[in-house]
Motif scaffolding. Structure first.
Motif, PDB file in Angstrom:
ATOM      1  N   LEU A   1       0.946  -1.598   0.337  1.00 46.48           N
ATOM      2  CA  LEU A   1       0.415   0.149   0.485  1.00 46.48           C
ATOM      3  C   LEU A   1       0.638   1.242  -0.514  1.00 46.48           C
ATOM      4  O   LEU A   1       0.486   2.134   0.013  1.00 46.48           O
ATOM      5  CB  LEU A   1      -0.925  -0.176   1.519  1.00 46.48           C
ATOM      6  CG  LEU A   1      -2.423  -0.857   0.825  1.00 46.48           C
ATOM      7  CD1 LEU A   1      -2.947  -1.112   2.218  1.00 46.48           C
ATOM      8  CD2 LEU A   1      -3.305  -0.623  -0.080  1.00 46.48           C
ATOM      9  N   LEU A   2       2.054   0.718   0.599  1.00 43.86           N
ATOM     10  CA  LEU A   2       2.658   2.514   0.727  1.00 43.86           C
ATOM     11  C   LEU A   2       3.394   1.910  -1.223  1.00 43.86           C
ATOM     12  O   LEU A   2       4.494   3.243  -0.923  1.00 43.86           O
ATOM     13  CB  LEU A   2       4.309   2.207   1.679  1.00 43.86           C
ATOM     14  CG  LEU A   2       3.668   2.012   3.114  1.00 43.86           C
ATOM     15  CD1 LEU A   2       4.244   1.621   4.316  1.00 43.86           C
ATOM     16  CD2 LEU A   2       2.958   3.799   3.494  1.00 43.86           C
ATOM     17  N   THR A   3       3.704   1.508  -1.689  1.00 44.49           N
ATOM     18  CA  THR A   3       4.225   1.745  -2.717  1.00 44.49           C
ATOM     19  C   THR A   3       2.962   2.374  -4.216  1.00 44.49           C
ATOM     20  O   THR A   3       2.408   2.622  -4.361  1.00 44.49           O
ATOM     21  CB  THR A   3       4.393   0.274  -3.091  1.00 44.49           C
ATOM     22  OG1 THR A   3       3.440  -0.458  -4.091  1.00 44.49           O
ATOM     23  CG2 THR A   3       5.167  -0.373  -2.683  1.00 44.49           C
ATOM     24  N   ALA A   4       3.395   3.028  -5.402  1.00 48.09           N
ATOM     25  CA  ALA A   4       2.705   3.339  -6.658  1.00 48.09           C
ATOM     26  C   ALA A   4       2.027   2.103  -7.787  1.00 48.09           C
ATOM     27  O   ALA A   4       1.559   2.594  -7.951  1.00 48.09           O
ATOM     28  CB  ALA A   4       3.711   3.919  -6.926  1.00 48.09           C
ATOM     29  N   LEU A   5       2.120   0.989  -6.287  1.00 49.96           N
ATOM     30  CA  LEU A   5       1.401   0.277  -7.801  1.00 49.96           C
ATOM     31  C   LEU A   5      -0.119   0.192  -7.498  1.00 49.96           C
ATOM     32  O   LEU A   5      -0.809   0.807  -6.412  1.00 49.96           O
ATOM     33  CB  LEU A   5       1.792  -1.477  -7.251  1.00 49.96           C
ATOM     34  CG  LEU A   5       3.042  -2.210  -6.581  1.00 49.96           C
ATOM     35  CD1 LEU A   5       3.426  -3.384  -6.646  1.00 49.96           C
ATOM     36  CD2 LEU A   5       3.512  -1.606  -8.377  1.00 49.96           C
ATOM     37  N   SER A   6      -1.027   0.154  -8.812  1.00 47.45           N
ATOM     38  CA  SER A   6      -2.203  -0.399  -8.806  1.00 47.45           C
ATOM     39  C   SER A   6      -2.567  -0.945  -7.655  1.00 47.45           C
ATOM     40  O   SER A   6      -1.793  -2.070  -7.553  1.00 47.45           O
ATOM     41  CB  SER A   6      -2.596  -0.213 -10.078  1.00 47.45           C
ATOM     42  OG  SER A   6      -2.410  -1.627 -10.283  1.00 47.45           O
ATOM     43  N   ARG A   7      -4.048  -0.970  -7.806  1.00 40.61           N
ATOM     44  CA  ARG A   7      -4.812  -2.663  -6.792  1.00 40.61           C
ATOM     45  C   ARG A   7      -4.447  -3.578  -7.484  1.00 40.61           C
ATOM     46  O   ARG A   7      -4.639  -4.818  -6.754  1.00 40.61           O
ATOM     47  CB  ARG A   7      -6.734  -1.605  -6.506  1.00 40.61           C
ATOM     48  CG  ARG A   7      -6.970  -2.714  -6.365  1.00 40.61           C
ATOM     49  CD  ARG A   7      -8.680  -2.260  -6.364  1.00 40.61           C
ATOM     50  NE  ARG A   7      -9.509  -2.866  -5.839  1.00 40.61           N
ATOM     51  CZ  ARG A   7      -9.738  -3.252  -4.460  1.00 40.61           C
ATOM     52  NH1 ARG A   7      -9.618  -3.152  -3.569  1.00 40.61           N
ATOM     53  NH2 ARG A   7     -10.538  -4.932  -4.467  1.00 40.61           N
TER      54      ARG A   7
END
Lengths: 394, 240
Positions: free
Chosen positions: B119-125
């Motif tokens: 959740l702290l990364t820039a990854l999408s859901r």
């Protein structure tokens, strides 16, 4: 980055025993706060809902209210022929000279007597007030010692039932009918013939006020200016609605009480929320350490606990608002009325709780503020926990 | 360590690392000038008696504690130069943690626990979900994604913790007594998993343990005593 809200929701749910007591505490505070504000709103609504935008009320210059005003019979006779005034189909000017008096009447509950406002109206008085409708019995007759009283007032005072009577000055007045004031200030009045009232109360050639309907909007402006500029009359004219809107001062004590009680009770609620949140932080110390290790910043931890406190309080606020709405609806369904002293007329004024959407929003904002304030220090404590000692916590 | 292409740059470089705790009026030296290098892909086991400084060393190189003096360079970054917030971000991207008591969030499911560092990364859901699924499948718990920790055995909980540790694909995995609360079978499963991550995925694993049997899974063991490295033993290959 903040933690997912479901983390907070589930934590509130898991600790349901502790959170329920906090939710109920906040609910109590919010319901009292909302109900007191609803009472003030009811009074304001009663005054704010009174009068006809087409009418002009005339009182003596310098008088703030009808009860402290004097208008002479001569002034009435002069003004009634002003060409700005509208006329009835029968050619009579739409003007009512009125006398406002206080009479002390015993309460139905047996809790002593209270002042009620007795309004003497002349021939056009009823026609000028479309808000007031007869719902039972009949209107008083001219030249008779008869009154028609508000049904809401009749529920609170003995002798106000149809056929009943009460003492007014040296005489007794007989109640012949009930009217409904559609939630206006007239719901707190009893009406009779103005000239008969002058006679009973020995007022000679004096009235309290005049109610006038000018022909149209332009005539209303012209009429108001004419009254203001006529030095001989020494009277003041203003819109009837404007006059009643200014009379909302009666609501002020309830607003102050709501503020004071709300503040006092919210201190307790803040401590309850704080206690719950401190316990929550204490039981989740290792969790907090773990979150920090995973990369969550101190700020994220603070936001997490503030959100949780706000969520807890919002639940309490929702319950409190629901209770307030429930009480209000129950009282409305039963037709229960409340009464308090009107600080302008010194008569008892009747009204109902009035909850509006903005009051619910205000209650929710109040609740969330309690939650945020109560969870601030526990949240800061959580964020300041040294990571290693937090991880070693059992 | 050398390869056919020449010397390999260490992933961890520790120089004169000292940690002194203040306990009341007394200074306690937990680490006394430790220097060592750890190469990428090594499975390093830290051993020693209680109070020898092994956990302190683990905390310092993982960036959850600050040294009194000396330097820790991980992938060339001196972590002492990072502020609190930068260090939190650095840990999230570069270090995976496995604890003795698993340290899963009890109100979240296995998948949600694994997703926490993502959740702290820039990854999408959808990218996060895919990564969570991959991590859970890698530890053999693809079918337990929606179970809460209290619905899992100790061994399964520790495997979820490992899935969480590898979710952001960090170069460094640190484990503090990961088998301390497990039965022999579960402990062997967890150690095999850590060994696989080192051997097959090239992760650098640094594990604190008291258990000589657990230590045998590593490629190198460092024995600490009174805050100093007393012995540094390298195995020729992974065992067992």
């Amino acid at each position: 980055m903040v933690l997912p809200l479901k983390y907070n929701i589930r934590n509130v749910w898991v600790r349901w025993r502790a959170t329920t007591s906090t939710i109920l505490g906040i609910a109590l505070v919010v319901s009292v706060f909302v109900l007191l504000r609803a009472l003030a709103r009811g009074i304001e609504a009663s005054s704010g809902n009174t009068g006809d935008a087409r009418n002009v009320l005339i009182v003596r210059k310098g008088s703030m209210a009808e009860s402290g005003s004097l208008v002479t019979l001569d002034q009435f006779r002069t003004i009634r022929y002003f060409e700005e005034i509208a006329q009835t189909p029968a050619g009579q000017p739409l003007i009512s000279a009125e006398l406002v008096m206080l009479v002390s009447v015993p309460r139905r509950t047996g809790a002593g007597e209270a002042n009620t406002l007795l309004r003497g109206v002349t021939a056009q008085g009823q026609e000028l007030r479309s808000q007031v409708t007869l719902i039972e019995g009949r209107w008083f007759r001219r030249g008779q010692r008869e009154v028609t009283v508000s049904r809401k007032l009749a529920q609170r005072f003995s002798g106000f039932e149809i056929g009943g009577s009460f003492k007014a000055g040296p005489d007794r007045l007989t109640v012949v009918g009930h009217f409904d004031g559609a939630g206006s200030a007239f719901d707190s009045e009893a009406w009779m013939d103005a000239d008969e009232a002058r006679s009973i109360f020995d007022r000679g050639e004096m009235y309290s006020s005049l109610l006038v309907r000018p022909r149209d909007a332009a005539a209303l402006v012209s009429f108001t200016n004419r009254i203001a500029q006529d030095k001989r009359l020494a009277l003041r004219a203003e819109s009837e609605r404007g006059y009643y809107e200014k009379q909302t001062v009666t609501a002020a004590p309830f607003k102050i009480l709501a503020g004071l009680l709300g503040a006092a009770m919210s201190v307790g609620a803040v401590f309850a929320a704080m206690n719950t949140m401190y316990a929550s932080v204490a039981s989740r110390t290792r969790e907090i350490g773990t979150l920090r290790v995973l990369g969550y910043s101190r700020g994220s931890v603070v936001i997490c606990f503030l959100l949780e406190g706000a969520l807890l309080a919002a639940l309490g606020g929702a319950v409190g608002c629901a209770v307030a709405v429930g009480i209000t609806m129950t009282l409305a369904a039963r037709g229960t009325m409340f009464g308090s002293l009107d600080f302008q007329s010194f008569a008892e004024t009747v009204y109902q709780f009035r909850i509006t959407p903005d009051l619910i929003v205000l209650g929710m904002v109040f609740a969330v503020a309690i939650g945020l304030f109560g969870s601030l220090f526990p949240a800061l404590r959580a964020a300041r926990l040294p990571v290693i000692s937090a991880l070693k916590s059992l | 360590m050398e390869t056919s292409h020449g010397p390999v740059e260490p992933i961890v470089q520790i120089r004169d690392l000292t940690k002194i705790y203040r306990q009341g009026d007394i200074d306690v030296t937990a680490l006394a000038g430790v220097s060592l290098d750890i190469a990428p892909g090594e499975f390093v086991v830290l051993m020693g008696p209680s109070g020898s400084g092994k956990s302190t060393l683990l905390h310092l190189l993982a960036g959850i504690d600050r040294a009194t003096s000396g330097t820790v360079l991980v992938q060339g970054i001196n972590i002492a130069n990072l502020n609190e917030s930068e260090l939190a971000g650095w840990r999230n991207q570069n270090v995976g943690f496995v604890f003795q008591s698993f340290n899963l969030i009890p109100v979240l499911t296995a998948a949600e626990n694994v997703e926490l560092p993502l959740l702290l990364t820039a990854l999408s859901r959808s990218e996060r979900k895919a990564q969570v699924r991959t991590a859970l499948e890698l530890v053999g718990l693809g079918d337990r994604a929606h179970h809460r920790p209290d619905q899992l055995s100790g061994g399964q909980q520790q495997r979820v913790a490992i899935a969480r540790a590898i979710a952001t694909d960090p170069a460094l995995l640190v484990a503090d007594e990961p088998t301390g609360n497990l039965d022999a079978k579960s402990a062997a499963d967890v150690l095999n998993l850590l060994q696989r991550l080192s051997r097959e995925a090239g992760k650098t694993v640094i594990m604190v343990t008291h258990d000589p049997k657990a230590a045998s899974y590593g490629t190198r063991s460092l024995h600490l005593e009174k805050g100093e490295v007393e012995r540094d033993v390298r195995a020729t290959s992974f065992t067992p």
